[in-house]
Design an enzyme around this catalytic site. Structure first.
Site, PDB file in Angstrom:
ATOM      1  N   HIS A 275       0.842  -1.201   0.000  1.00 57.94           N
ATOM      2  CA  HIS A 275       0.000   0.000   0.000  1.00 57.94           C
ATOM      3  C   HIS A 275       0.874   1.247   0.000  1.00 57.94           C
ATOM      4  O   HIS A 275       0.836   2.042   0.924  1.00 57.94           O
ATOM      5  CB  HIS A 275      -0.886   0.026   1.247  1.00 57.94           C
ATOM      6  CG  HIS A 275      -1.962  -1.006   1.217  1.00 57.94           C
ATOM      7  ND1 HIS A 275      -2.931  -1.054   0.259  1.00 57.94           N
ATOM      8  CD2 HIS A 275      -2.216  -2.034   2.047  1.00 57.94           C
ATOM      9  CE1 HIS A 275      -3.740  -2.064   0.492  1.00 57.94           C
ATOM     10  NE2 HIS A 275      -3.319  -2.685   1.567  1.00 57.94           N
TER      11      HIS A 275
ATOM     12  N   THR B  27      -3.408 -10.489  10.674  1.00 62.87           N
ATOM     13  CA  THR B  27      -2.070 -10.275  11.251  1.00 62.87           C
ATOM     14  C   THR B  27      -1.886  -8.851  11.776  1.00 62.87           C
ATOM     15  O   THR B  27      -1.105  -8.628  12.695  1.00 62.87           O
ATOM     16  CB  THR B  27      -0.966 -10.560  10.211  1.00 62.87           C
ATOM     17  OG1 THR B  27      -1.218  -9.757   9.060  1.00 62.87           O
ATOM     18  CG2 THR B  27      -0.914 -12.019   9.841  1.00 62.87           C
TER      19      THR B  27
ATOM     20  N   CYS C 157       3.412 -13.477   2.898  1.00 68.15           N
ATOM     21  CA  CYS C 157       4.212 -13.469   4.130  1.00 68.15           C
ATOM     22  C   CYS C 157       4.041 -14.816   4.831  1.00 68.15           C
ATOM     23  O   CYS C 157       2.925 -15.324   4.956  1.00 68.15           O
ATOM     24  CB  CYS C 157       3.737 -12.342   5.041  1.00 68.15           C
ATOM     25  SG  CYS C 157       4.628 -12.349   6.605  1.00 68.15           S
TER      26      CYS C 157
ATOM     27  N   HIS D 264      -0.012 -10.169   1.309  1.00 70.30           N
ATOM     28  CA  HIS D 264      -1.335 -10.410   1.900  1.00 70.30           C
ATOM     29  C   HIS D 264      -1.839 -11.823   1.667  1.00 70.30           C
ATOM     30  O   HIS D 264      -2.724 -12.301   2.370  1.00 70.30           O
ATOM     31  CB  HIS D 264      -2.376  -9.482   1.261  1.00 70.30           C
ATOM     32  CG  HIS D 264      -2.152  -8.047   1.561  1.00 70.30           C
ATOM     33  ND1 HIS D 264      -2.194  -7.070   0.581  1.00 70.30           N
ATOM     34  CD2 HIS D 264      -1.913  -7.418   2.707  1.00 70.30           C
ATOM     35  CE1 HIS D 264      -1.977  -5.896   1.139  1.00 70.30           C
ATOM     36  NE2 HIS D 264      -1.793  -6.076   2.422  1.00 70.30           N
TER      37      HIS D 264
ATOM     38  N   GLU E 180      -6.064  -9.492   2.869  1.00 71.65           N
ATOM     39  CA  GLU E 180      -5.562 -10.614   3.687  1.00 71.65           C
ATOM     40  C   GLU E 180      -6.721 -11.482   4.167  1.00 71.65           C
ATOM     41  O   GLU E 180      -6.645 -12.716   4.148  1.00 71.65           O
ATOM     42  CB  GLU E 180      -4.760 -10.089   4.880  1.00 71.65           C
ATOM     43  CG  GLU E 180      -4.182 -11.231   5.714  1.00 71.65           C
ATOM     44  CD  GLU E 180      -3.550 -10.772   7.010  1.00 71.65           C
ATOM     45  OE1 GLU E 180      -2.808  -9.777   7.006  1.00 71.65           O
ATOM     46  OE2 GLU E 180      -3.817 -11.409   8.050  1.00 71.65           O
TER      47      GLU E 180
ATOM     48  N   SER F 198      -4.036  -0.842   6.242  1.00 74.56           N
ATOM     49  CA  SER F 198      -4.748  -1.168   7.480  1.00 74.56           C
ATOM     50  C   SER F 198      -3.853  -1.002   8.709  1.00 74.56           C
ATOM     51  O   SER F 198      -4.270  -0.470   9.734  1.00 74.56           O
ATOM     52  CB  SER F 198      -5.284  -2.592   7.337  1.00 74.56           C
ATOM     53  OG  SER F 198      -5.169  -3.315   8.472  1.00 74.56           O
TER      54      SER F 198
HETATM   55  S1  SF4 Z   1       2.837  -7.218   9.215  1.00 80.88           S
HETATM   56 FE1  SF4 Z   1       3.614  -9.215   9.823  1.00 80.88          FE
HETATM   57  S2  SF4 Z   1       2.277 -10.642   8.785  1.00 80.88           S
HETATM   58 FE2  SF4 Z   1       1.989  -8.715   7.767  1.00 80.88          FE
HETATM   59  S3  SF4 Z   1       3.453  -8.755   6.091  1.00 80.88           S
HETATM   60 FE3  SF4 Z   1       4.468  -7.781   7.822  1.00 80.88          FE
HETATM   61  S4  SF4 Z   1       5.610  -9.431   8.839  1.00 80.88           S
HETATM   62 FE4  SF4 Z   1       4.052 -10.355   7.510  1.00 80.88          FE
END
Ligand code: SF4
Length: 319
Positions: free
Chosen positions: A41, A168, A96, A74, A126, A225
């Site tokens: 984003h 997450t 991820c 995502h 996600e 987000s």
């Molecule tokens: S916030 Fe955490 S889960 Fe989301 S992409 Fe980054 S490392 Fe991965």
């Protein structure tokens, strides 16, 4: 004495850093790269990738026969993997690993006959990806109020086995509230705390910094987000501004604050944070009392040097 501090965990997280590097690595070898949705984003990063040949597509149907498709951090539902396989394009999966883990959990629990309850924003990619591993056997709730309503409406899901997971980037404070709604000591209920550590650390760092700041600047995309959640977390403790880049600082009319904190979402590259710092230094100097001999520029620079050292190994874009 006034001070400016950048949160140590501001900016790219592991998953975003990994996904961005995967695209750039591929672009060095191959110009026929298409990302399924913007890779992160952040318009600046997406535009830079476009200038190097990457295309952003919204569906697998748009793939050209010889294009390499990249799945962003995502993640996506099982049907998307099947569509890509049917098309025969080479795929780079930048989902991820923490998101992939949720996919495995919900797929396994669905197979075992559990109803999956997901804390998060149903419109977020996600969550859409997670839903795509649940075989239509799920509910999404955005907060503890919606969860409470779900329990009441479904007669406490009598006789059902329930598996809980969270987006997450879910707000840790709201998650704690949700846990209070879930019946305790029920052997048919399993709870997986799937909020990513990076999010947890970033939110905790931001909260701590906000508590000791007069103003917080949260830098990141409006559609990000995790950035919006950082803004919510910081707003509880002090006046907080959400900006996408340094251009927006001029319209904020920042008061002359004693302690300024800066944090940034997981999709915000280091060079944008640097630009915000530089611009803010100029703004602050314009509004500061002339009889206060405070070197904001130096304070910012010191803070950023510390930040750069801590993040050096993770920054993937040159500035
Ligand atoms: S916030 Fe955490 S889960 Fe989301 S992409 Fe980054 S490392 Fe991965």
């Amino acid at each position: 004495m006034r001070e400016v501090t950048v949160a140590a965990s501001a900016g790219f997280c592991f998953g975003v850093d990994r996904a961005v590097k995967m695209v750039y690595n591929e672009l060095e070898k191959n110009s026929k790269v298409a990302t399924l949705g913007p890779i992160i984003h952040n318009q600046d990063v997406v535009d830079d990738m476009k200038s190097r040949g990457a295309r952003v597509i919204e569906s697998v149907d748009e793939l050209a026969p010889d294009e390499i498709v990249v799945i962003r951090s995502h993640g996506v539902g099982r049907d998307v993997y099947e569509q890509i396989e049917a098309k025969g394009n080479r795929m780079i999966d930048a989902t991820c690993p923490f998101v992939s883990k949720i996919h495995r959990i919900v797929a396994e629990k669905t197979k075992e006959g559990y109803l999956v309850l997901i804390a998060g924003d149903v419109n977020h990619p996600e969550i859409q990806g997670i839903i795509g591993h649940c075989d239509q056997n799920y509910y999404v709730f955005k907060d503890n109020f919606e969860l409470k309503h779900l329990f009441e409406k479904n007669d406490n899901f009598l006789g059902k086995k329930l598996a809980f997971v969270a987006q997450t980037t879910y707000n840790i404070v709201v998650w704690e509230e949700c846990l209070k709604v879930i019946p305790k000591n029920d052997p048919d209920i399993v709870i997986f705390d799937t909020i990513c550590n990076a999010t947890d650390t970033r939110q905790s760092d931001a909260a701590e910094l906000a508590k000791s700041s007069d103003i917080m600047i949260v830098v990141g995309g409006r559609h990000s987000s995790n950035t919006v959640k950082l803004y919510e977390v910081c707003s509880r403790y002090c006046k907080t501004y959400h900006i996408e880049n340094s251009d927006e600082l001029s319209s904020l009319k920042l008061p002359c604050a004693g302690r300024i904190g800066i944090t940034a979402g997981a999709s915000t590259p280091a060079y944008i944070i640097k630009e915000v710092q530089t611009t803010m230094t100029e703004n602050v100097n314009l509004t500061a009392n002339s009889d206060e001999e405070i070197d904001f520029a130096q304070a910012l620079d010191e803070s950023f040097k510390k930040y750069i050292q801590e993040r050096k190994s993770r920054v993937s874009l040159s500035v």
